[in-house]
Write a protein that holds these residues in place. Structure first.
Motif, PDB file in Angstrom:
ATOM      1  N   CYS A 165       0.961  -1.147   0.082  1.00 19.52           N
ATOM      2  CA  CYS A 165      -0.042  -0.054   0.087  1.00 19.52           C
ATOM      3  C   CYS A 165       0.991   1.191  -0.073  1.00 19.52           C
ATOM      4  CB  CYS A 165      -0.952  -0.152   1.230  1.00 19.52           C
ATOM      5  SG  CYS A 165      -1.877   1.572   1.248  1.00 19.52           S
ATOM      6  N   GLN A 167      -0.420   4.475   0.645  1.00 18.94           N
ATOM      7  CA  GLN A 167      -1.487   5.417   1.280  1.00 18.94           C
ATOM      8  C   GLN A 167      -0.843   5.921   2.608  1.00 18.94           C
ATOM      9  OE1 GLN A 167      -5.228   5.258   0.332  1.00 18.94           O
ATOM     10  NE2 GLN A 167      -6.008   6.165   2.175  1.00 18.94           N
ATOM     11  N   PHE A 168      -0.267   5.107   3.591  1.00 20.58           N
ATOM     12  CA  PHE A 168       0.210   5.518   4.666  1.00 20.58           C
ATOM     13  C   PHE A 168      -0.858   6.152   5.560  1.00 20.58           C
ATOM     14  CE2 PHE A 168       4.440   4.251   4.196  1.00 20.58           C
ATOM     15  CZ  PHE A 168       4.644   4.030   2.827  1.00 20.58           C
ATOM     16  N   CYS A 169      -2.119   5.673   5.865  1.00 18.79           N
ATOM     17  CA  CYS A 169      -2.972   6.244   6.719  1.00 18.79           C
ATOM     18  C   CYS A 169      -2.197   6.422   8.053  1.00 18.79           C
ATOM     19  CB  CYS A 169      -4.225   5.346   6.792  1.00 18.79           C
ATOM     20  SG  CYS A 169      -5.181   5.118   5.211  1.00 18.79           S
ATOM     21  N   PHE A 171      -2.767   5.894  11.251  1.00 17.65           N
ATOM     22  CA  PHE A 171      -2.968   4.789  12.127  1.00 17.65           C
ATOM     23  C   PHE A 171      -2.419   3.495  11.828  1.00 17.65           C
ATOM     24  CE2 PHE A 171      -6.793   4.936   9.579  1.00 17.65           C
ATOM     25  CZ  PHE A 171      -6.975   3.847   9.421  1.00 17.65           C
ATOM     26  N   CYS A 172      -1.837   3.309  10.676  1.00 14.96           N
ATOM     27  CA  CYS A 172      -1.735   2.010  10.063  1.00 14.96           C
ATOM     28  C   CYS A 172      -0.267   1.772   9.729  1.00 14.96           C
ATOM     29  CB  CYS A 172      -2.616   2.067   8.502  1.00 14.96           C
ATOM     30  SG  CYS A 172      -2.193   0.269   7.946  1.00 14.96           S
ATOM     31  N   ILE A 174       0.632  -1.156   8.183  1.00 18.92           N
ATOM     32  CA  ILE A 174       0.720  -2.223   7.020  1.00 18.92           C
ATOM     33  C   ILE A 174       1.713  -2.022   6.031  1.00 18.92           C
ATOM     34  CG2 ILE A 174      -0.473  -3.260   5.396  1.00 18.92           C
ATOM     35  CD1 ILE A 174      -3.093  -3.255   7.461  1.00 18.92           C
ATOM     36  N   PRO A 175       1.837  -0.370   5.366  1.00 20.71           N
ATOM     37  CA  PRO A 175       2.863  -0.191   4.362  1.00 20.71           C
ATOM     38  C   PRO A 175       4.193  -0.389   4.851  1.00 20.71           C
ATOM     39  CG  PRO A 175       1.102   1.602   4.381  1.00 20.71           C
ATOM     40  CD  PRO A 175       0.823   0.603   5.747  1.00 20.71           C
ATOM     41  N   ILE A 209      -3.903  -6.125  -0.060  1.00 19.81           N
ATOM     42  CA  ILE A 209      -4.154  -5.284   1.243  1.00 19.81           C
ATOM     43  C   ILE A 209      -4.592  -3.854   0.745  1.00 19.81           C
ATOM     44  CG2 ILE A 209      -2.334  -3.646   2.364  1.00 19.81           C
ATOM     45  CD1 ILE A 209      -2.261  -6.671   3.337  1.00 19.81           C
ATOM     46  N   HIS A 210      -4.592  -3.226  -0.384  1.00 14.65           N
ATOM     47  CA  HIS A 210      -5.336  -2.156  -0.720  1.00 14.65           C
ATOM     48  C   HIS A 210      -5.765  -2.517  -2.257  1.00 14.65           C
ATOM     49  CE1 HIS A 210      -5.282   2.522  -0.993  1.00 14.65           C
ATOM     50  NE2 HIS A 210      -6.335   1.899  -1.309  1.00 14.65           N
ATOM     51  N   ASP A 246     -11.576   1.010  -0.962  1.00 12.28           N
ATOM     52  CA  ASP A 246     -11.720   2.123  -0.027  1.00 12.28           C
ATOM     53  C   ASP A 246     -13.067   2.922  -0.983  1.00 12.28           C
ATOM     54  OD1 ASP A 246      -8.530   2.816   1.577  1.00 12.28           O
ATOM     55  OD2 ASP A 246     -10.309   1.569   2.020  1.00 12.28           O
ATOM     56  N   ARG A 285      -7.142   9.957   5.605  1.00 12.21           N
ATOM     57  CA  ARG A 285      -8.323   9.318   4.549  1.00 12.21           C
ATOM     58  C   ARG A 285      -8.533  10.097   3.471  1.00 12.21           C
ATOM     59  NH1 ARG A 285      -8.133   3.990   4.712  1.00 12.21           N
ATOM     60  NH2 ARG A 285     -10.311   3.823   4.321  1.00 12.21           N
TER      61      ARG A 285
HETATM   62  S1  SF4 Z   1      -5.515   1.499   6.282  1.00 17.12           S
HETATM   63 FE1  SF4 Z   1      -5.417   0.457   4.082  1.00 17.12          FE
HETATM   64  S2  SF4 Z   1      -5.160   2.173   2.723  1.00 17.12           S
HETATM   65 FE2  SF4 Z   1      -4.482   2.893   4.851  1.00 17.12          FE
HETATM   66  S3  SF4 Z   1      -2.317   2.590   4.991  1.00 17.12           S
HETATM   67 FE3  SF4 Z   1      -3.481   0.831   5.854  1.00 17.12          FE
HETATM   68  S4  SF4 Z   1      -3.406  -0.585   4.445  1.00 17.12           S
HETATM   69 FE4  SF4 Z   1      -3.081   1.438   3.157  1.00 17.12          FE
END
Ligand code: SF4
Length: 445
Positions: A165, A167-169, A171-172, A174-175, A209-210, A246, A285
Motif C-alpha cells: 500500500c 497510502q500511509f493512513c 494509524f496504519c 501495514i505499508p 492489502i489495498h 476504499d 483518509r
Molecule cells: S489502512 Fe489500508 S489504505 Fe490505509 S495505509 Fe493501511 S493498508 Fe493502506
C-alpha cells in the motif's frame, strides 16, 4: 534437528496463521509448500518437529499475540526449531530473533523461499543466532502469484491479486510490513480463477492489502475496473466476491459493471473508519463523509440485493462526543447492512500513536457497544428482508453429526442454514429462505 534434515522420516509442522485474508493466503501457500517437501501439517496445538508462525502486526496487541504463539510453540517442544514470518517478523525482526526457539526469521518477501532458507537455517551450528532473511520491503517491485487451487481447505477460496500500500493512513503500520503497491497481472489472475474452478470451487474472493489500487504498478497501467471487466468477459469461475475497497476507489465504471454483472457477488465492504470529517483528515483518509453517504445510496439503488458493509474505528485521538455522534448519525443514515467496529489502539511506529488527546478506554468501550448494537439491528433487518426469497449458497460445512444439515454463504453474504439436503462442501445450491433463527437464515432447497 538431524531428523528435520533427513529425507527418510516424515516430519511434522505446526502452522499458525494470524491476521488478514492476504496473510492467510500466504500462510496457506507456505503450508502447502511444506507438504510438497515431505512435511505433514499438524494442528498448531499438537507436538510438532517444527513450528511455522505467520504473524500479524496491525496492532500492538497483534505483536503480543505473535510473541505468545512463539513462546507456546517453544514450551510445547523446546527441541523444535521455530520459523517466524509475516508482518511482525518483517517490521520487528530483531525482537523476534531474540525469542526462545526461533531458528529462522523470514521477511514477507522471502515466503516463497521458505524451504531452501529453512534447510540453510537447520544446517547452522547448534546455538548460533537465528538465520535472519528480512530485506527492505520497499525494494520489492514484483508480486508472485503463488497459485492455490490444490491447497486451500476452504469452501470459498481467497485469491491474493495485490499486495502492499502506498497510502500511509496515520494509524496504519501495514505499508511498512507489506511494502509498496504490487499487482498480479490480469492474465495470471484469470488463470488462477480457472485453476480454482477446475479444482471444484464455485466462489473465489479477490483479496489484497489495498485492492482499490490494483494495477497502478503494472505496465501498461491498469486499474480495478479493468480487472473486473476482464473477469466479467472471461467468466473463469461461477462467482467472484470482492473484499475491501476504499470509498474513493469505487468508480462509476465499477458501479455500472457490478450493477449488470452475472459473476460478481452483490456484496461490497467499504471501510469508512469515521463519520467525522475532522477525524478523517487526521487519519489521512481520502474522502469526506458526504461522499461516502452519496456512494452508499448510489450503490444500494443500482446494485440489486446488494449487501453493504463497512469498517469503523472508535476512540481515535481527538474524537470527542460530538465527533462520535456524527459517526453514529452517518452509520444510522447510510444504507449499510453491517459494520465491523474497531476500538482504536495506538500502533508503535505510526504517526497517530504520537498524537495527543487520547480517548479513555471506558469511552471507547461504550462507543463501540453503541455501534455494534446499531450494526446488529441493521444486520437483522437485512436478513429478515430475505425471508420468503430464493438465494444461491455455497456449502461450507455440515452441521456436526448431521450430513443433511449444512451451513453456507449466499451471494449477498447471508449466513444460511440449509436443512434436509445431502450435498458436499463447495457445492452451489439454490434454496428458499423460510425464516430466521438468531443470526442465521434457515432454508430448504
Ligand atoms: S489502512 Fe489500508 S489504505 Fe490505509 S495505509 Fe493501511 S493498508 Fe493502506
Amino acid at each position: 534437528m538431524k531428523k528435520l534434515l533427513s529425507n527418510t522420516s516424515v516430519k511434522t509442522v505446526g502452522l499458525a496463521n494470524l491476521g488478514c485474508k492476504a496473510n492467510q493466503y500466504d500462510g496457506t501457500y507456505m503450508g502447502a509448500l511444506m507438504e510438497r517437501h515431505g512435511f505433514r501439517l499438524v494442528d498448531f496445538k499438537e507436538l510438532a518437529d517444527l513450528y511455522l508462525i505467520n504473524t500479524c502486526t496491525v496492532t500492538d496487541k497483534a505483536d503480543g499475540d505473535s510473541r505468545n504463539l512463539i513462546r507456546r510453540a517453544h514450551r510445547r517442544n523446546p527441541e523444535a526449531p521455530i520459523v517466524v514470518t509475516g508482518c511482525y517478523a518483517q517490521t520487528q525482526s530483531q525482537e523476534v530473533a531474540e525469542l526462545p526457539g526461533v531458528a529462522l526469521v523470514l521477511g514477507n518477501t522471502f515466503k516463497d523461499s521458505l524451504v531452501d532458507l529453512l534447510q540453510k537455517a537447520l544446517r547452522q551450528k547448534e546455538g548460533t543466532a537465528p538465520l535472519m532473511e528480512v530485506e527492505d520491503i520497499f525494494k520489492q517491485k514484483e508480486l508472485e502469484a503463488f497459485g492455490l487451487s490444490s491447497y486451500t481447505q476452504n469452501a470459498r477460496a481467497y485469491v491474493k491479486i495485490q499486495d502492499g500500500c502506498n497510502q500511509f493512513c496515520s494509524f496504519c503500520i501495514i505499508p511498512f510490513a507489506r511494502g509498496r503497491n504490487r499487482s498480479i497481472d490480469i492474465k495470471r489472475v484469470l488463470e488462477e480463477l480457472r485453476e480454482l474452478a477446475s479444482a471444484g470451487f464455485e466462489e473465489a474472493i479477490l483479496t489484497g492489502i489495498h485492492l482499490g489500487t490494483y494495477g497502478q504498478d503494472l505496465s501498461p497501467k491498469k486499474n480495478l475496473a479493468d480487472l473486473l471487466k476482464a473477469i466479467e468477459e472471461a467468466k473463469p469461475i461461477h462467482r467472484v466476491r470482492i473484499s475491501s475497497v476504499d470509498p474513493e476507489e469505487i468508480t462509476e465504471e465499477i458501479v455500472e459493471l457490478l450493477a449488470a454483472s452475472q459473476i460478481f457477488c452483490p456484496h461490497l465492504h467499504i471501510p469508512v473508519q469515521s463519520g467525522d470529517d475532522k477525524i478523517l483528515k487526521l487519519m489521512r483518509r481520502r474522502y469526506e463523509t458526504a461522499e461516502f453517504l452519496e456512494l452508499c445510496i448510489n450503490l444500494v439503488e443500482r446494485i440489486p440485493r446488494l449487501c453493504l458493509g463497512t469498517d469503523v474505528m472508535v476512540g481515535f485521538p481527538y474524537e470527542d462526543e460530538a465527533s462520535f455522534e456524527r459517526t453514529y448519525a452517518l452509520l444510522k443514515q447510510a444504507p449499510l447492512h453491517y459494520f465491523h467496529v474497531f476500538p482504536y489502539s495506538p500502533k508503535r511506529g505510526t504517526p497517530a500513536a504520537k498524537m495527543l488527546a487520547h480517548v479513555s478506554a471506558a469511552d471507547k468501550k461504550n462507543r463501540a457497544a453503541q455501534l455494534r448494537q446499531l450494526s446488529e439491528s441493521k444486520r437483522l433487518d437485512y436478513l429478515d428482508s430475505f425471508v420468503g426469497k430464493k438465494v444461491e449458497i455455497v456449502l461450507e460445512r455440515s452441521v456436526q453429526g448431521s450430513p443433511s444439515q449444512w451451513l453456507g454463504t449466499s451471494e449477498n453474504y447471508l449466513p444460511v442454514f440449509l436443512k434436509d439436503f445431502r450435498g458436499q462442501s463447495r457445492q452451489k445450491v439454490l434454496c428458499e429462505i423460510t425464516h430466521r433463527q438468531g443470526e442465521r437464515l434457515v432454508a430448504y432447497s
